[in-house]
Design a protein around this motif. Structure first.
Motif, short mmCIF file in Angstrom:
data_model
loop_
_atom_site.label_atom_id
_atom_site.label_comp_id
_atom_site.label_asym_id
_atom_site.label_seq_id
_atom_site.Cartn_x
_atom_site.Cartn_y
_atom_site.Cartn_z
N SER A 84 -9.06 20.86 2.74
CA SER A 84 -10.37 20.22 2.88
C SER A 84 -10.20 18.71 2.81
N ARG A 85 -11.21 17.97 3.24
CA ARG A 85 -11.13 16.51 3.31
C ARG A 85 -10.81 15.88 1.97
N MET A 86 -11.36 16.45 0.89
CA MET A 86 -11.22 15.85 -0.43
C MET A 86 -10.24 16.60 -1.31
N ASP A 87 -9.47 17.49 -0.74
CA ASP A 87 -8.47 18.21 -1.52
C ASP A 87 -7.46 17.22 -2.11
N ARG A 88 -7.06 17.44 -3.35
CA ARG A 88 -6.16 16.49 -3.99
C ARG A 88 -4.80 16.44 -3.30
N ASP A 89 -4.36 17.55 -2.75
CA ASP A 89 -3.10 17.51 -2.00
C ASP A 89 -3.22 16.65 -0.76
N ARG A 90 -4.40 16.66 -0.13
CA ARG A 90 -4.59 15.80 1.04
C ARG A 90 -4.59 14.33 0.64
N LEU A 91 -5.30 14.01 -0.43
CA LEU A 91 -5.45 12.62 -0.84
C LEU A 91 -4.20 12.05 -1.49
N LEU A 92 -3.51 12.85 -2.29
CA LEU A 92 -2.41 12.34 -3.11
C LEU A 92 -1.04 12.85 -2.70
N LEU A 93 -0.97 13.63 -1.65
CA LEU A 93 0.31 14.08 -1.11
C LEU A 93 0.40 13.77 0.38
N VAL A 94 -0.54 14.32 1.14
CA VAL A 94 -0.47 14.14 2.60
C VAL A 94 -0.65 12.67 2.99
N TRP A 95 -1.66 12.01 2.41
CA TRP A 95 -1.89 10.63 2.80
C TRP A 95 -0.73 9.70 2.46
N PRO A 96 -0.19 9.72 1.24
CA PRO A 96 0.95 8.83 0.96
C PRO A 96 2.17 9.13 1.82
N LEU A 97 2.50 10.42 1.97
CA LEU A 97 3.71 10.75 2.72
C LEU A 97 3.53 10.54 4.22
N ALA A 98 2.34 10.85 4.74
CA ALA A 98 2.09 10.62 6.16
C ALA A 98 2.08 9.13 6.48
N ALA A 99 1.53 8.32 5.58
CA ALA A 99 1.52 6.87 5.80
C ALA A 99 2.94 6.32 5.82
N LEU A 100 3.77 6.78 4.91
CA LEU A 100 5.17 6.34 4.90
C LEU A 100 5.87 6.77 6.19
N LEU A 159 0.82 -1.21 0.00
CA LEU A 159 0.00 0.00 0.00
C LEU A 159 0.86 1.26 0.00
N ILE A 160 1.95 1.22 0.75
CA ILE A 160 2.83 2.39 0.80
C ILE A 160 3.43 2.67 -0.56
N TYR A 161 3.87 1.63 -1.25
CA TYR A 161 4.44 1.83 -2.58
C TYR A 161 3.40 2.35 -3.56
N LEU A 162 2.16 1.89 -3.45
CA LEU A 162 1.10 2.41 -4.31
C LEU A 162 0.88 3.90 -4.05
N GLY A 163 0.90 4.29 -2.77
CA GLY A 163 0.75 5.70 -2.43
C GLY A 163 1.90 6.53 -2.95
N ILE A 164 3.13 6.03 -2.81
CA ILE A 164 4.29 6.73 -3.32
C ILE A 164 4.18 6.93 -4.82
N LEU A 165 3.76 5.89 -5.53
CA LEU A 165 3.63 5.97 -6.98
C LEU A 165 2.55 6.98 -7.37
N ALA A 166 1.42 6.96 -6.68
CA ALA A 166 0.36 7.91 -6.98
C ALA A 166 0.83 9.34 -6.75
N TYR A 167 1.53 9.56 -5.66
CA TYR A 167 2.08 10.89 -5.34
C TYR A 167 3.02 11.37 -6.43
N ALA A 168 3.92 10.50 -6.88
CA ALA A 168 4.94 10.91 -7.85
C ALA A 168 4.36 11.06 -9.25
N VAL A 169 3.50 10.12 -9.66
CA VAL A 169 2.92 10.19 -11.01
C VAL A 169 2.04 11.42 -11.16
N ARG A 170 1.29 11.73 -10.13
CA ARG A 170 0.44 12.93 -10.19
C ARG A 170 1.28 14.16 -10.50
N GLN A 171 2.45 14.27 -9.90
CA GLN A 171 3.29 15.44 -10.13
C GLN A 171 3.86 15.45 -11.54
#
Length: 265
Positions: free
Chosen positions: A142-158, A64-76
């Motif tokens: 906000s709860r559904m902000d893309r930075d929260r979902l695709l930046l904060v969540w992956p990096l905070a989980a790691l 799951l962490i690797y999936l989050g990392i990939l989502a964070y990086a690909v989005r950018q």
């Protein structure tokens, strides 16, 4: 809301470096495991895990962490993704951490125990320090902000997983070197490590107020409970208590506390 400013050439370069670091972090363990180069992560941990262990299944969280990392990086890397303050601030720290967790696989395969401690704590600090520094901006999302979902969540989980993995790596290395101080018994050191980890994780959760951080830490503590309950019940149930504190405390901190003036706007 996340900014929609177009990234500058320098910012686009940084984003490509973020993507390269993420790919490095994900590919290195795949290559190491498939090619059988050096020690596996389990073999590395086995030499010194007599003080504190985590059940092997707990490490499945890396998927799951690797999936989050990939989502964070690909989005950018996508041209339509604007440059927000958090993307700017977390870019280079995430590069350091991604290269760090990839290098940890390398030093573990080479059985470089002391180096593994330095690398994993460097990876943790490089990520956790800016997350705490910019916690106000994180709480303002906000709860559904893309930075929260695709930046904060992956990096905070790691960061949450590294919060439990780093002290485990340290105590395992000290055990392997027979360097645990005699002031406490090995079990007492394990209990102390669990208590400190729980306290740190709870304090960070109170600052970030995102469940992405304490959940992986609690998962790791549950893994310690499963691994140690037969041989070291005191250690095991301390770990279970720590996991429960983090789960309950995390929910209360995230959903029951007032978000603060940052969210008022």
């Amino acid at each position: 809301m996340s900014s929609i400013l177009r990234p500058t050439p320098a910012q686009r370069t940084r984003r490509l470096v973020v993507l390269a670091a993420a790919v490095f972090a994900i590919v290195v363990p795949l290559v190491q495991n498939l090619a059988g180069l050096g020690l596996t992560q389990g073999e590395f941990a086995a030499d010194g895990n007599s003080t504190l262990r985590v059940a092997g299944y707990a490490f499945s969280i890396w998927g799951l962490i690797y999936l989050g990392i990939l989502a964070y990086a690909v989005r950018q890397a996508l041209p339509q993704t604007g440059e927000s303050p958090l993307i700017t601030r977390m870019g280079w720290p995430s590069v350091v951490t991604f290269f760090g967790i990839g290098m940890w696989i390398v030093v573990a395969a080479l059985n470089l125990k002391a180096a593994s401690v330095v690398v994993i704590f460097a990876a943790l600090i490089a990520l956790l320090a800016p997350l705490l520094t910019y916690s106000g901006s994180i709480r303002a999302l906000s709860r559904m902000d893309r930075d929260r979902l695709l930046l904060v969540w992956p990096l905070a989980a790691l960061a949450g997983w590294l919060t439990v993995a780093a002290p485990l790596n340290l105590i395992t290395t000290l055990t392997a070197f027979q360097a645990l101080p005699d002031a406490l018994s090995p079990s007492a050191w394990a209990i102390l490590a669990i208590i400190v980890t729980t306290g740190v994780a709870l304090a960070v959760t109170a600052t970030l107020r995102t469940l992405a951080y304490p959940l992986p830490t609690a998962w790791g503590l549950l893994g310690a409970f499963v691994a140690e309950q037969a041989d070291k019940p005191a250690v095991a149930f301390t770990a279970l208590a720590g996991a429960i504190v983090l789960l309950v405390g995390g929910v209360l901190l995230v959903f029951r506390l007032k978000p603060g003036v940052e969210r008022a706007a």
